[in-house]
Design a protein around this motif. Sequence first.
Motif, PDB file in Angstrom:
ATOM      1  N   GLN A  63       0.823  -1.205   0.000  1.00 50.62           N
ATOM      2  CA  GLN A  63       0.000   0.000   0.000  1.00 50.62           C
ATOM      3  C   GLN A  63       0.863   1.262   0.000  1.00 50.62           C
ATOM      4  O   GLN A  63       2.059   1.218   0.266  1.00 50.62           O
ATOM      5  CB  GLN A  63      -0.890   0.015   1.255  1.00 50.62           C
ATOM      6  CG  GLN A  63      -1.960  -1.054   1.306  1.00 50.62           C
ATOM      7  CD  GLN A  63      -2.794  -0.919   2.559  1.00 50.62           C
ATOM      8  OE1 GLN A  63      -2.282  -0.921   3.674  1.00 50.62           O
ATOM      9  NE2 GLN A  63      -4.100  -0.799   2.393  1.00 50.62           N
TER      10      GLN A  63
ATOM     11  N   LYS B  32      -2.779   5.167   5.365  1.00 47.36           N
ATOM     12  CA  LYS B  32      -2.558   4.137   4.353  1.00 47.36           C
ATOM     13  C   LYS B  32      -3.657   4.201   3.307  1.00 47.36           C
ATOM     14  O   LYS B  32      -4.786   4.599   3.601  1.00 47.36           O
ATOM     15  CB  LYS B  32      -2.525   2.736   4.990  1.00 47.36           C
ATOM     16  CG  LYS B  32      -1.337   2.499   5.907  1.00 47.36           C
ATOM     17  CD  LYS B  32      -1.313   1.068   6.424  1.00 47.36           C
ATOM     18  CE  LYS B  32      -0.098   0.842   7.321  1.00 47.36           C
ATOM     19  NZ  LYS B  32      -0.019  -0.561   7.806  1.00 47.36           N
ATOM     20  N   ALA B  33      -3.312   3.776   2.084  1.00 48.96           N
ATOM     21  CA  ALA B  33      -4.301   3.777   1.007  1.00 48.96           C
ATOM     22  C   ALA B  33      -3.872   2.800  -0.079  1.00 48.96           C
ATOM     23  O   ALA B  33      -2.674   2.524  -0.249  1.00 48.96           O
ATOM     24  CB  ALA B  33      -4.467   5.180   0.425  1.00 48.96           C
ATOM     25  N   GLU B  34      -4.834   2.279  -0.805  1.00 45.26           N
ATOM     26  CA  GLU B  34      -4.542   1.348  -1.897  1.00 45.26           C
ATOM     27  C   GLU B  34      -4.028   2.079  -3.133  1.00 45.26           C
ATOM     28  O   GLU B  34      -3.232   1.540  -3.891  1.00 45.26           O
ATOM     29  CB  GLU B  34      -5.800   0.543  -2.266  1.00 45.26           C
ATOM     30  CG  GLU B  34      -6.312  -0.372  -1.161  1.00 45.26           C
ATOM     31  CD  GLU B  34      -5.343  -1.507  -0.874  1.00 45.26           C
ATOM     32  OE1 GLU B  34      -4.610  -1.906  -1.797  1.00 45.26           O
ATOM     33  OE2 GLU B  34      -5.330  -1.988   0.270  1.00 45.26           O
TER      34      GLU B  34
ATOM     35  N   GLU C 125      -5.800   8.329  -3.437  1.00 47.04           N
ATOM     36  CA  GLU C 125      -6.495   8.225  -2.159  1.00 47.04           C
ATOM     37  C   GLU C 125      -5.599   8.711  -1.018  1.00 47.04           C
ATOM     38  O   GLU C 125      -6.049   9.461  -0.137  1.00 47.04           O
ATOM     39  CB  GLU C 125      -6.896   6.764  -1.930  1.00 47.04           C
ATOM     40  CG  GLU C 125      -7.692   6.522  -0.652  1.00 47.04           C
ATOM     41  CD  GLU C 125      -7.954   5.039  -0.410  1.00 47.04           C
ATOM     42  OE1 GLU C 125      -8.421   4.702   0.701  1.00 47.04           O
ATOM     43  OE2 GLU C 125      -7.668   4.214  -1.313  1.00 47.04           O
ATOM     44  N   LEU C 126      -4.310   8.299  -1.027  1.00 50.50           N
ATOM     45  CA  LEU C 126      -3.400   8.763   0.018  1.00 50.50           C
ATOM     46  C   LEU C 126      -3.150  10.264  -0.118  1.00 50.50           C
ATOM     47  O   LEU C 126      -3.052  10.976   0.881  1.00 50.50           O
ATOM     48  CB  LEU C 126      -2.067   8.018  -0.061  1.00 50.50           C
ATOM     49  CG  LEU C 126      -1.072   8.404   1.036  1.00 50.50           C
ATOM     50  CD1 LEU C 126      -1.573   7.974   2.407  1.00 50.50           C
ATOM     51  CD2 LEU C 126       0.310   7.834   0.778  1.00 50.50           C
TER      52      LEU C 126
ATOM     53  N   LYS D 132      -5.820  12.155   1.637  1.00 51.61           N
ATOM     54  CA  LYS D 132      -5.675  12.059   3.092  1.00 51.61           C
ATOM     55  C   LYS D 132      -4.502  12.897   3.602  1.00 51.61           C
ATOM     56  O   LYS D 132      -4.554  13.509   4.667  1.00 51.61           O
ATOM     57  CB  LYS D 132      -5.456  10.596   3.501  1.00 51.61           C
ATOM     58  CG  LYS D 132      -6.651   9.680   3.294  1.00 51.61           C
ATOM     59  CD  LYS D 132      -6.305   8.262   3.742  1.00 51.61           C
ATOM     60  CE  LYS D 132      -7.490   7.311   3.589  1.00 51.61           C
ATOM     61  NZ  LYS D 132      -7.136   5.939   4.028  1.00 51.61           N
TER      62      LYS D 132
END
Length: 794
Positions: free
Chosen positions: A149, A234-236, A240-241, A244
């Motif tokens: 990730q 954490k992010a896939e 997405e990260l 955040k």
Amino acid sequence: MAETEDFMGQEPHPVDDDLFKEPMKKRRRSDRDQRFRAFPSVEQSALKEYEKLESRTRRVLSNTYQKLIQSVFLDDSIPNGVKYLINRLLTLIEKPSLDPIYIGLFGSTGAGKSSLINAIIQQAMFLPVSGESICTSCIVQVSSGCCEQYEAKIHLLSDQEWKEELKNLTKLLHRTEDLGGEDLDAWDRDDAVEEAIWKLQMLYGNGAEKKNYEELLRVKPRGKIPTSRIITLKAEEAGELSVKLDPYIRTKRRVWDGEAAATHIWPLIKHVEVTLPKSELIPEGVVLVDIPGTGDFNSKRDEMWKKTIDKCSVIWVISDIERVSGGRAHEDLLSESVKACQRGFCRDIALVVTKTDKLHLPEYLRERKVGNQAIQNQREAVLERNEMIKVQRNRILKEKLKRKLPADSKALEASDLVYTVSAQEYWQQALLTEEETEIPKLREYIRKRLLDKKRRMVTKYVTEAFGLLLLTDSFSYTDNLPNEYLHMSGLRGFVEEKIQLLEKAIDQCFAPITQPLQEGVRNARTSYRRILGTCLVRSRGNQGFHQTLKAVCLKNGVYASRTLARIDLNEAITQPIYDQIDPVFGGIFRAGTPTSSALMPHIDAFKHSLQEKMMEIGIRNGWKHDSCKKNFLIQEISAILGGLEGYILRKKRKIYESLTTSVQNDLKPCYEEAAQITGKKACERMKDVIRRGVDRQVAEGMFERAQDRMQHQFQQLKNGITEKVKGSIATMLTLASSQGDGLYKELADVKSEYKEMEKLHKGLREVAENAALRQGMQDFLLRMSPSKAGPPKT
């Protein structure tokens, strides 16, 4: 890199606690293969061969370690030689495969650091791009790993570290009732005041700037602060990260009520670590560091800012095309980068000019010299202008480096000192090809740097491991021991003589610094008032400078901000000394051919003299197991003296900064006195206190004391080198000697491990030859292939 006193860089584990420790687990093959995804096939092949050599070496060391542990496990007492060997084996087994290569991107807000990192890692909007009211607010480290990730760790100031800053911020915002109208106006427009208000409002809300220190301690922060002082995201997916992470690493100059809670704790953030999963563009082992501004008001963050710069082995000074020609900020950043070469680990400096797609064609054609080849379109103009920038800035940068660094410095040997890049064109390719944006060129530089470091690390690792196996195998020999003991006694005498010569050589190496130090002190005495006046006098008077000066005094002569220019009175008035000593100082710590002024070549010469003597003794006297003991001694000397380089580099920073540290300590009382001044005309009164305090200290020998302290630091370095060499080599000779403490007790048979290690040691040359052959074939194919066409002409 942590500053430690050990010079081997890998202190053996304590015998009692860790002697029977299990070695760490090996990396899985699938994980290891992922590390090579960023490399083209030819480089992948070389890396895989080096990785295979390293992996097999670790396996041999681990097997040897297990055998030795089993052979002495039930013994009441273990001979010192066996303890030494077991600890050295464990240290090598657990040694990291590669110390990270830190590449610092050093530039002002809006220079394009984040955009450049985004382009290099192939993630268009991963890190926030600075706008007029938005900027990267802390140090951000970006690296790749074998995780599945995307991950970010946000490190916060400790409670004590924030309280220290909070106390200084509230002191800075304290104003008395007797401020007049003119003073009050100047106070309100002060840069340091605006910065302090911004931080307090961000963390505690509007009106926080009106509260005192005790009141703010009772106010609950607007954002949630974890007790661990670390926030993990954490992010896939990268996007997405990025969403955040965004509120934590960029800031706005206005506080909005609707902002995310993450934004509110920005003043507490120390630094951020971002890890990408299995990148095909950035190899594992490389860390790109976005270093914003010129320091921080918080002491801990400012120290981290300095240490981050100093631990970078490569610094890219980032400047956009419109600011590269002149500008105070650009020159300050360049000067700070050169200092990193003097005091830190930096070996390469390059200027990276960003946003090079920007060009107003009619204006460029009007100012272009007549007689040049006709320009057909925007693309041709951009390429021509970029090439001119390269030639001009390369010459200017090289001249600047020559004034500060020795003539044979590695930074001056670089083929590319200037890159002209365009992150926007990398994505759009409307004017330039991908290659012409020079983003691939920077990636290639990163890959080659890592490949070279991996090659050197594996060569050193396998060689050192082979030396240990030589000693292990020699334990089983007991013939002719008394005769060998006599040979060792003669060798000890030779070593003592050579160490005395080394001490004299180090004295000769350090001697040339004395004259420029003295000249620099004379220059500082005659120029300090002018320099101090330049620092204390502003073109617009005291407007916007009132509390900034107070901030300077609160921090003992230094004011650092993430968004404003750095002020360092101590460094400014000692600069005439640095101007004199810089070339000589750089010459002392450079690598190269032996000269009277270079330190490391003297240590190398000392190493070679010992190794030659051992060869001579082994051949003349016919050691029973010559190929074992003699070669062990030769290899172990390389390990001992090779470790000195890290020790010297860590000491170098303390020596270089001793001048400003000495001056800062001497001026501390006058800074403290000035910081207490409030009321009418406070700014002028603070200036007077500083001027008088500096005058008094100069009259009492402040610069001469700084000179003495630097020379004392050089003396301490010499003593440290000789003491460590004496102790380590004496220990090594005792261990290799055959009499005394039962060194040659019967141990497990490790002949098979020795033979395997011998093959691996011989395999080093074959791996190097294969890598050179593949590279030659690739270069030939590239020369024979047709060149890539550019974008359509516009």
